[in-house]
Design a protein around this motif. Structure first.
Motif, PDB file in Angstrom:
ATOM      1  N   TRP A   1       5.680  30.751  -5.943  1.00  0.00           N
ATOM      2  CA  TRP A   1       4.254  30.531  -5.658  1.00  0.00           C
ATOM      3  C   TRP A   1       3.540  31.875  -5.713  1.00  0.00           C
ATOM      4  CZ3 TRP A   1       1.742  25.951  -5.139  1.00  0.00           C
ATOM      5  CH2 TRP A   1       2.510  24.811  -4.883  1.00  0.00           C
ATOM      6  N   PHE A   2       2.389  31.863  -6.349  1.00  0.00           N
ATOM      7  CA  PHE A   2       1.523  33.027  -6.424  1.00  0.00           C
ATOM      8  C   PHE A   2       0.118  32.609  -5.993  1.00  0.00           C
ATOM      9  CE2 PHE A   2       4.011  36.249  -8.770  1.00  0.00           C
ATOM     10  CZ  PHE A   2       5.127  35.473  -9.082  1.00  0.00           C
ATOM     11  N   ARG A   3      -0.740  33.586  -5.762  1.00  0.00           N
ATOM     12  CA  ARG A   3      -2.129  33.261  -5.448  1.00  0.00           C
ATOM     13  C   ARG A   3      -3.040  34.330  -6.037  1.00  0.00           C
ATOM     14  NH1 ARG A   3      -2.132  34.285   1.132  1.00  0.00           N
ATOM     15  NH2 ARG A   3      -1.971  36.573   1.087  1.00  0.00           N
TER      16      ARG A   3
ATOM     17  N   GLY B   1     -11.807  38.182  -7.714  1.00  0.00           N
ATOM     18  CA  GLY B   1     -11.899  39.610  -7.943  1.00  0.00           C
ATOM     19  C   GLY B   1     -10.612  40.389  -7.734  1.00  0.00           C
ATOM     20  N   LYS B   2      -9.524  39.668  -7.489  1.00  0.00           N
ATOM     21  CA  LYS B   2      -8.249  40.345  -7.238  1.00  0.00           C
ATOM     22  C   LYS B   2      -7.193  39.911  -8.249  1.00  0.00           C
ATOM     23  CE  LYS B   2      -8.870  41.156  -2.301  1.00  0.00           C
ATOM     24  NZ  LYS B   2      -8.257  41.045  -0.951  1.00  0.00           N
ATOM     25  N   GLU B   3      -6.127  40.704  -8.310  1.00  0.00           N
ATOM     26  CA  GLU B   3      -5.003  40.369  -9.177  1.00  0.00           C
ATOM     27  C   GLU B   3      -4.213  39.199  -8.580  1.00  0.00           C
ATOM     28  OE1 GLU B   3      -5.958  43.073 -11.935  1.00  0.00           O
ATOM     29  OE2 GLU B   3      -4.030  42.062 -12.074  1.00  0.00           O
ATOM     30  N   ARG B   4      -3.528  38.470  -9.468  1.00  0.00           N
ATOM     31  CA  ARG B   4      -2.633  37.427  -8.989  1.00  0.00           C
ATOM     32  C   ARG B   4      -1.457  38.103  -8.293  1.00  0.00           C
ATOM     33  NH1 ARG B   4      -1.349  32.421 -12.897  1.00  0.00           N
ATOM     34  NH2 ARG B   4      -3.616  32.676 -13.026  1.00  0.00           N
ATOM     35  N   GLU B   5      -1.093  37.591  -7.126  1.00  0.00           N
ATOM     36  CA  GLU B   5      -0.038  38.230  -6.347  1.00  0.00           C
ATOM     37  C   GLU B   5       1.046  37.247  -5.945  1.00  0.00           C
ATOM     38  OE1 GLU B   5      -1.628  39.828  -2.710  1.00  0.00           O
ATOM     39  OE2 GLU B   5      -2.132  37.867  -1.904  1.00  0.00           O
ATOM     40  N   PHE B   6       2.230  37.779  -5.766  1.00  0.00           N
ATOM     41  CA  PHE B   6       3.379  36.995  -5.346  1.00  0.00           C
ATOM     42  C   PHE B   6       3.208  36.526  -3.902  1.00  0.00           C
ATOM     43  CE2 PHE B   6       7.634  35.623  -4.864  1.00  0.00           C
ATOM     44  CZ  PHE B   6       8.083  36.111  -3.644  1.00  0.00           C
TER      45      PHE B   6
ATOM     46  N   GLY C   1      -3.153  25.489 -10.875  1.00  0.00           N
ATOM     47  CA  GLY C   1      -3.646  26.068  -9.631  1.00  0.00           C
ATOM     48  C   GLY C   1      -4.338  25.055  -8.737  1.00  0.00           C
ATOM     49  N   THR C   2      -4.322  25.327  -7.450  1.00  0.00           N
ATOM     50  CA  THR C   2      -5.028  24.506  -6.469  1.00  0.00           C
ATOM     51  C   THR C   2      -5.747  25.434  -5.502  1.00  0.00           C
ATOM     52  OG1 THR C   2      -4.807  22.689  -4.878  1.00  0.00           O
ATOM     53  CG2 THR C   2      -3.028  24.299  -4.913  1.00  0.00           C
ATOM     54  N   GLN C   3      -6.994  25.124  -5.211  1.00  0.00           N
ATOM     55  CA  GLN C   3      -7.830  25.999  -4.389  1.00  0.00           C
ATOM     56  C   GLN C   3      -7.531  25.791  -2.909  1.00  0.00           C
ATOM     57  OE1 GLN C   3     -10.390  28.349  -5.292  1.00  0.00           O
ATOM     58  NE2 GLN C   3     -10.221  28.852  -3.113  1.00  0.00           N
ATOM     59  N   VAL C   4      -7.339  26.889  -2.217  1.00  0.00           N
ATOM     60  CA  VAL C   4      -7.206  26.883  -0.759  1.00  0.00           C
ATOM     61  C   VAL C   4      -8.328  27.749  -0.198  1.00  0.00           C
ATOM     62  CG1 VAL C   4      -5.801  27.618   1.196  1.00  0.00           C
ATOM     63  CG2 VAL C   4      -4.719  26.507  -0.774  1.00  0.00           C
ATOM     64  N   THR C   5      -9.135  27.166   0.666  1.00  0.00           N
ATOM     65  CA  THR C   5     -10.228  27.893   1.282  1.00  0.00           C
ATOM     66  C   THR C   5     -10.089  27.798   2.794  1.00  0.00           C
ATOM     67  OG1 THR C   5     -11.695  27.365  -0.575  1.00  0.00           O
ATOM     68  CG2 THR C   5     -12.729  28.127   1.457  1.00  0.00           C
TER      69      THR C   5
ATOM     70  N   ALA D   1      -7.651  31.553  -1.685  1.00  0.00           N
ATOM     71  CA  ALA D   1      -7.280  31.904  -3.056  1.00  0.00           C
ATOM     72  C   ALA D   1      -6.963  30.626  -3.827  1.00  0.00           C
ATOM     73  CB  ALA D   1      -6.050  32.820  -3.072  1.00  0.00           C
ATOM     74  N   VAL D   2      -6.794  30.777  -5.121  1.00  0.00           N
ATOM     75  CA  VAL D   2      -6.198  29.718  -5.922  1.00  0.00           C
ATOM     76  C   VAL D   2      -4.688  29.955  -5.911  1.00  0.00           C
ATOM     77  CG1 VAL D   2      -6.029  28.645  -8.193  1.00  0.00           C
ATOM     78  CG2 VAL D   2      -8.235  29.509  -7.385  1.00  0.00           C
ATOM     79  N   TYR D   3      -3.944  28.921  -5.575  1.00  0.00           N
ATOM     80  CA  TYR D   3      -2.496  29.020  -5.472  1.00  0.00           C
ATOM     81  C   TYR D   3      -1.855  28.374  -6.700  1.00  0.00           C
ATOM     82  CZ  TYR D   3      -2.727  30.803  -0.751  1.00  0.00           C
ATOM     83  OH  TYR D   3      -2.963  31.607   0.350  1.00  0.00           O
TER      84      TYR D   3
END
Length: 126
Positions: free
Chosen positions: A36-38, A42-47, A119-123, A92-94
Motif C-alpha cells: 500500500w502506498f499513498r 503536492g507530495k510524492e507517492r510514499e510507502f 486509488g481510493t481517497q481517504v480524507t 491522501a489517495v491510497y
C-alpha cells in the motif's frame, strides 16, 4: 495482466478508523507480495505498508506503525489495510500495488511494484 481495485476510502473524523480493500484479479494472488502506498496533494507517492506472499512478514512506514495493519486473504484474492487513530496527516489517495516477481520478499520502494490500482481517497477531518 493484473487488475487491482481499491475500495473503502471516504471521509472520517480525526481519531476514526477505515479499512481499505484491494481486490486482485488476473493471476494467482497468493504467489505475490502486496503493498500500500499513498499520495497527498503536492507530495510524492510514499510507502505505507507491505505484506509477503504468505502473509507471514509485514513492514510499515514509521509514520503509520502501530496504527495501521496490513493483511491479506488469499482465498478471497484481497489485501486489506486497517487504519486506526487517523489524523489529518493521513489524508491522501491510497493505492495498492503488486510486483511481477513470484514469491518475492516484502518490497518497500515504488520501483519494486509493477501493477497499481486506481486509488481510493481517504480524507481525515480535524
Amino acid at each position: 495482466q493484473v487488475q487491482l481495485v481499491e475500495s473503502g476510502g471516504g471521509l472520517v473524523q480525526a481519531g476514526g478508523s477505515l479499512r481499505l480493500s484491494c481486490a486482485a484479479s488476473g493471476r494467482s494472488f497468493h504467489w505475490y507480495a502486496m503493498g500500500w502506498f499513498r499520495q497527498a496533494p503536492g507530495k510524492e507517492r510514499e510507502f505505507v505498508a507491505a505484506i509477503s506472499w504468505s502473509g507471514g512478514h509485514t513492514h510499515y512506514a514509521d509514520s503509520v506503525k502501530g496504527r495501521f495493519t496490513i493483511s491479506r486473504d488469499n482465498a478471497a484474492n484481497t489485501a486489506y489495510l486497517q487504519m486506526n487513530s487517523l489524523g489529518p496527516e493521513d489524508t491522501a489517495v491510497y493505492y495498492c500495488a503488486a510486483p511481477k516477481q513470484v514469491l518475492g520478499a516484502v518490497v518497500t520502494t515504488l520501483g519494486g511494484y509493477d501493477y497499481w490500482g486506481q486509488g481510493t481517497q481517504v480524507t481525515v477531518s480535524s
